[in-house]
Scaffold this motif. Structure first.
Motif, PDB file in Angstrom:
ATOM      1  N   THR A 278       0.834  -1.229  -0.042  1.00  0.00           N
ATOM      2  CA  THR A 278      -0.150   0.058   0.036  1.00  0.00           C
ATOM      3  C   THR A 278       0.718   1.308  -0.126  1.00  0.00           C
ATOM      4  O   THR A 278       0.676   2.348  -0.605  1.00  0.00           O
ATOM      5  CB  THR A 278      -0.976   0.068   1.440  1.00  0.00           C
ATOM      6  OG1 THR A 278      -1.535  -1.154   1.196  1.00  0.00           O
ATOM      7  CG2 THR A 278      -2.057   1.085   1.034  1.00  0.00           C
ATOM      8  N   CYS A 279       1.647   1.232   0.955  1.00  0.00           N
ATOM      9  CA  CYS A 279       2.962   2.509   0.830  1.00  0.00           C
ATOM     10  C   CYS A 279       3.962   2.304   0.056  1.00  0.00           C
ATOM     11  O   CYS A 279       5.002   3.139   0.214  1.00  0.00           O
ATOM     12  CB  CYS A 279       2.966   2.638   2.444  1.00  0.00           C
ATOM     13  SG  CYS A 279       3.928   1.339   2.935  1.00  0.00           S
ATOM     14  N   LYS A 280       3.821   1.428  -0.934  1.00  0.00           N
ATOM     15  CA  LYS A 280       4.864   0.934  -1.775  1.00  0.00           C
ATOM     16  C   LYS A 280       6.359   0.762  -0.948  1.00  0.00           C
ATOM     17  O   LYS A 280       7.334   1.434  -1.672  1.00  0.00           O
ATOM     18  CB  LYS A 280       4.937   2.345  -2.866  1.00  0.00           C
ATOM     19  CG  LYS A 280       3.959   2.304  -3.853  1.00  0.00           C
ATOM     20  CD  LYS A 280       4.179   3.288  -5.080  1.00  0.00           C
ATOM     21  CE  LYS A 280       2.732   3.626  -5.584  1.00  0.00           C
ATOM     22  NZ  LYS A 280       2.499   5.056  -5.473  1.00  0.00           N
ATOM     23  N   ASN A 281       6.321   0.278  -0.229  1.00  0.00           N
ATOM     24  CA  ASN A 281       7.442  -0.414   0.751  1.00  0.00           C
ATOM     25  C   ASN A 281       8.255   0.993   1.549  1.00  0.00           C
ATOM     26  O   ASN A 281       9.251   0.803   1.809  1.00  0.00           O
ATOM     27  CB  ASN A 281       8.506  -1.119  -0.085  1.00  0.00           C
ATOM     28  CG  ASN A 281       7.720  -2.437  -0.355  1.00  0.00           C
ATOM     29  OD1 ASN A 281       7.440  -3.172   0.851  1.00  0.00           O
ATOM     30  ND2 ASN A 281       8.344  -2.823  -1.347  1.00  0.00           N
ATOM     31  N   SER A 282       7.453   2.349   1.406  1.00  0.00           N
ATOM     32  CA  SER A 282       8.292   3.247   1.900  1.00  0.00           C
ATOM     33  C   SER A 282       7.884   3.635   3.512  1.00  0.00           C
ATOM     34  O   SER A 282       8.524   4.313   4.104  1.00  0.00           O
ATOM     35  CB  SER A 282       7.765   4.682   1.069  1.00  0.00           C
ATOM     36  OG  SER A 282       6.556   5.028   1.399  1.00  0.00           O
ATOM     37  N   GLY A 283       6.521   2.996   4.028  1.00  0.00           N
ATOM     38  CA  GLY A 283       6.291   3.300   5.114  1.00  0.00           C
ATOM     39  C   GLY A 283       5.512   4.561   5.254  1.00  0.00           C
ATOM     40  O   GLY A 283       5.029   4.858   6.599  1.00  0.00           O
ATOM     41  N   TRP A 284       5.320   5.214   4.407  1.00  0.00           N
ATOM     42  CA  TRP A 284       4.615   6.587   4.441  1.00  0.00           C
ATOM     43  C   TRP A 284       3.415   6.889   3.241  1.00  0.00           C
ATOM     44  O   TRP A 284       3.652   6.119   2.099  1.00  0.00           O
ATOM     45  CB  TRP A 284       5.662   7.565   3.968  1.00  0.00           C
ATOM     46  CG  TRP A 284       6.807   7.963   4.961  1.00  0.00           C
ATOM     47  CD1 TRP A 284       7.896   7.308   5.385  1.00  0.00           C
ATOM     48  CD2 TRP A 284       6.439   8.387   6.610  1.00  0.00           C
ATOM     49  NE1 TRP A 284       8.536   7.571   6.388  1.00  0.00           N
ATOM     50  CE2 TRP A 284       7.877   8.334   7.135  1.00  0.00           C
ATOM     51  CE3 TRP A 284       5.437   9.052   7.128  1.00  0.00           C
ATOM     52  CZ2 TRP A 284       8.116   8.717   8.625  1.00  0.00           C
ATOM     53  CZ3 TRP A 284       5.683   9.687   8.270  1.00  0.00           C
ATOM     54  CH2 TRP A 284       6.922   9.595   9.154  1.00  0.00           C
TER      55      TRP A 284
END
Ligand code: PHE
Length: 346
Positions: A278-284
């Protein structure tokens, strides 16, 4: 004489008991108290008595007269009440407790989120303004520092009307009018305004894009407003909406009407910030653009940028409602599908 009075009394009671209508009551009144009524006649008969007897009999007749008068008035009330009850019985009945066969209304998911945010901001002293949907080019563009040659002004992005006006492409179109309406803050108390609204952009519609969507914008202008104020208000807002303590981060972002401008991200609620699809692996998650109001915009709104500063943020209300209610397809909002739209609650 006294016997006669007793007879009149009994007769009166019998007749009264039989009366069922108000006009019968009137007939009885005339029969007893009228000019030729029984009581009146009895009064006349007093002449034939000697002084002593006249006195006692006179009192008796008067007592009877009062008694009859009172009984008639009382009975009149009884009859009126009876008539009223009868009317009620015959009246059309309406039972409010019977379930309706008509669809029951519900708040639209966007309205739910909008109201929730309005409530939060109202408690922090914000006023809520209602921006127009049809705007001048000036309000939508020049007033917020978007110059003539800016790509957003292209026909392919904006719905222009025949009269040269347009459907507002963002809630920022209300900034100029609001600044002019309230002017610079005079009492030292900053100007705090929230202005939600429907916006229009010429987009091809799919699950993620709509040509009609909602934004919710806010502004705070005062003597000494800084980025710290902006971050504080955004944190309160997001914590309340998502009902958890959200972490926020600012990244630089460009919008002609803010300087500096930011993209505000929140930590991903799905993975807790460690990274997921969901956050494209960015955590944000990218959530809301914001920034310090550009001096040109303040000046055009009649507010001196050397004395005052302010922040503005533009929240994608439609997107926020999608996140909050886990709605996967943006087309639901304008679908008019009551069956689906009714299911959302605060
Ligand atoms: N008006 C901008 C948009 O539509 C959002 C925005 C508002 C950005 C306020 C910064 C400050 O994308």
């Amino acid at each position: 004489m006294l016997e006669n009075l007793e007879r009149i009394k009994v007769q009166f009671k019998e007749e009264l008991n039989l009366a069922e209508m108000k006009d019968e009551l009137e007939r009885i009144r005339v029969a007893f108290l009228g000019k030729k009524g029984l009581v009146t006649e009895a009064l006349k008969d007093l002449h034939n008595l000697d002084a002593e007897a006249k006195k006692t009999a006179g009192m008796q007749v008067n007592m009877l007269k009062n008694e009859i008068e009172k009984a008639i008035v009382d009975y009149q009330k009884v009859l009126e009440e009876r008539e009223y009850q009868k009317e009620l019985e015959n009246a059309e009945r309406f039972d409010y407790s019977i379930p309706s066969d008509k669809p029951v209304g519900a708040m639209h998911p966007i309205t739910i989120v909008q109201k929730q945010i309005e409530d939060i901001f109202k408690t922090m002293g914000f006023i809520v303004e209602d921006g127009l949907e049809i705007q001048t080019e000036f309000n939508n563009f020049e007033g917020v520092n978007i110059p003539k040659n800016h790509p957003a002004r292209d026909m392919t992005d904006t719905y222009y009307l025949d009269n040269g006006q347009l459907l507002k492409t963002h809630t920022s179109a209300a900034q100029n009018a609001i600044m002019k309406k309230y002017g610079a803050p005079k009492t030292g108390e900053p100007l705090k305004v929230l202005f939600p609204g429907r916006c229009f952009r010429n987009e091809n519609i799919d699950a993620c894009h709509e040509n009609t969507f909602f934004q919710l914008e806010g502004m705070m202008i005062g003597d000494d407003i800084s980025i710290s104020n902006l971050i504080y208000f955004m944190k309160v807002l997001l914590t309340e909406v998502f009902q958890r303590d959200v972490k926020v981060r600012l990244r630089p972002g460009f919008f002609p009407f803010v300087e500096p401008g930011f993209e505000l991200d929140i930590n991903c609620s799905i993975c807790g910030g460690v990274g997921c699809p969901t956050c494209k692996n960015s955590g944000w998650l990218e959530l809301l653009p914001c920034g310090m109001i550009h001096p040109n915009v303040l000046r055009l709104g009649g507010i001196d940028p050397d004395k005052y500063t302010g922040f503005a943020f533009g929240l994608g209300l439609t997107r926020l409602a999608m996140m909050k209610f886990n709605i996967k397809d943006i087309r639901l909002f304008n679908s008019g599908s009551l069956k689906q739209l009714k299911q959302f609650t605060v």
